[in-house]
Design an enzyme around this catalytic site. Structure first.
Site, PDB file in Angstrom:
ATOM      1  N   SER A   8       0.880  -1.173   0.000  1.00 29.24           N
ATOM      2  CA  SER A   8       0.000   0.000   0.000  1.00 29.24           C
ATOM      3  C   SER A   8       0.914   1.218   0.000  1.00 29.24           C
ATOM      4  O   SER A   8       1.737   1.350   0.909  1.00 29.24           O
ATOM      5  CB  SER A   8      -0.872   0.016   1.257  1.00 29.24           C
ATOM      6  OG  SER A   8      -1.635  -1.164   1.331  1.00 29.24           O
ATOM      7  N   ALA A 248       6.268  -0.883  11.962  1.00 29.52           N
ATOM      8  CA  ALA A 248       5.213  -0.074  11.365  1.00 29.52           C
ATOM      9  C   ALA A 248       5.874   0.918  10.424  1.00 29.52           C
ATOM     10  O   ALA A 248       7.083   1.140  10.485  1.00 29.52           O
ATOM     11  CB  ALA A 248       4.431   0.651  12.451  1.00 29.52           C
ATOM     12  N   LYS A 249       5.033   1.507   9.569  1.00 30.82           N
ATOM     13  CA  LYS A 249       5.616   2.421   8.574  1.00 30.82           C
ATOM     14  C   LYS A 249       6.297   3.624   9.223  1.00 30.82           C
ATOM     15  O   LYS A 249       7.150   4.242   8.624  1.00 30.82           O
ATOM     16  CB  LYS A 249       4.539   2.851   7.581  1.00 30.82           C
ATOM     17  CG  LYS A 249       4.253   1.703   6.606  1.00 30.82           C
ATOM     18  CD  LYS A 249       3.363   2.053   5.456  1.00 30.82           C
ATOM     19  CE  LYS A 249       3.403   0.913   4.444  1.00 30.82           C
ATOM     20  NZ  LYS A 249       2.210   0.778   3.631  1.00 30.82           N
ATOM     21  N   ARG A 250       5.937   3.918  10.457  1.00 30.85           N
ATOM     22  CA  ARG A 250       6.567   5.076  11.112  1.00 30.85           C
ATOM     23  C   ARG A 250       7.966   4.757  11.652  1.00 30.85           C
ATOM     24  O   ARG A 250       8.682   5.660  12.081  1.00 30.85           O
ATOM     25  CB  ARG A 250       5.677   5.577  12.251  1.00 30.85           C
ATOM     26  CG  ARG A 250       5.458   4.553  13.323  1.00 30.85           C
ATOM     27  CD  ARG A 250       4.568   5.060  14.453  1.00 30.85           C
ATOM     28  NE  ARG A 250       4.263   3.962  15.348  1.00 30.85           N
ATOM     29  CZ  ARG A 250       3.321   3.050  15.137  1.00 30.85           C
ATOM     30  NH1 ARG A 250       2.557   3.120  14.073  1.00 30.85           N
ATOM     31  NH2 ARG A 250       3.120   2.065  15.980  1.00 30.85           N
TER      32      ARG A 250
END
Ligand code: GLU
Length: 287
Positions: A8, A248-250
């Site tokens: 995504s 996570a993407k962070r």
């Protein structure tokens, strides 16, 4: 044999994405099969073109080549709408006008979240609105479309799928309640788009993180309702960071861009990952 990696484009790819892509790519190449990329850009408000480009560049850096053009979910909206119409014509979907706050307020007791996402099981508030009320509210109020899960499960009967290394696994879709198939702000949910795309792309093996294993309950049901084939599934362990939590993407330190900037060799990293060797501080865990 055909498998895929489906990022995504809502953030930078990290070590967990690299692990998933490396496993799927290797499985395809070892079997003489195809490895496809799908860009899950159905969420127009969060997807960004710079993340698409960065994701493709990260995969190229890892030495992970792919067959054909990347498939874009944003180019397949008509297919999702047609499937929704099909389910609607069989009385299996209904419009839902509830806001998150409405749903939270009407839930008497907290429910677990069977699909690993933030949402609780929908209490069914809009399931039995009469036709006149539905029509009136649809004209003026934003709404999503939900699957009438009890009706769908009754129609489909008992379902299962083949999970690599584990044999048959029962699909417990009813536990998810009336899931959303098309959102107020996106023309299809992840469940609907992903199920249709895997079938249209001819995916025979879905290799993805174990955080999505519960989603497969729903995907299996949608396959049965829409007359689609069921791939084999392999839900793999998740890469966790030094704090023991899944990436996570962070987590910028674990981004592939950070590894590249640190001078790490991409193909060597991909080979290590698929052999289960992770950089210091990272580990694989089943959720
Ligand atoms: N776009 C989804 C994700 O990033 C892919 C899920 C899947 O592989 O089905 O979580």
């Amino acid at each position: 044999m055909l498998t895929r990696f489906a990022p995504s484009p809502t953030g930078d790819l990290h070590l967990g994405h690299a692990y998933s892509a490396a496993l799927a790519h290797h499985a395809a190449r070892a079997a003489g099969g195809q490895f496809r990329i799908r860009i899950d850009d159905i969420d127009g408000s969060r997807s960004r073109e710079d993340y698409v480009a960065a994701s493709l560049a990260d995969l190229a850096w890892l030495g992970i080549d792919h067959d054909g053009e990347a498939v874009r979910q944003s180019a397949r909206l008509g297919t999702y709408a047609a499937a929704l119409d099909d389910l609607g014509s069989r009385g299996l979907v209904y419009p839902c006008f509830c806001t998150r706050a409405d749903i939270a307020a009407s839930l008497a007791a907290p429910h677990g979240s069977p699909n690993g996402s933030a949402g609780a099981i929908y209490p069914g508030t809009c399931r039995h609105l009469d036709a006149a009320t539905r029509d009136r509210r649809m004209a003026t109020e934003p709404h999503c479309w939900r699957l009438d899960m009890a009706a769908a499960a009754a129609l489909a009967g008992d379902l299962d799928w083949e999970e690599a290394g584990q044999g048959r696994r029962a699909a417990d879709s009813q536990a998810h309640g009336d899931i959303v198939l098309a959102r107020k702000d996106a023309p299809a949910s992840y469940h609907l788009a992903s199920t249709l795309d895997d079938a249209a792309m001819g995916v025979t093996h879905v290799i993805r993180g174990a955080d999505l294993i519960a989603s497969t309950d729903v995907h299996r049901l949608l396959q049965a309702l829409l007359g689609l084939p069921t791939p084999l599934y392999r839900h793999h362990a998740l890469v966790c960071g030094p704090d023991g939590r899944r990436l996570a993407k962070r987590d910028a330190a674990a981004s592939l861009a950070a590894f590249r900037d640190a001078g790490i060799d991409g193909p060597a990293l991909a080979a290590d990952l698929r052999a289960g060797r992770l950089p210091t501080g990272y580990s694989l865990q089943m959720p």
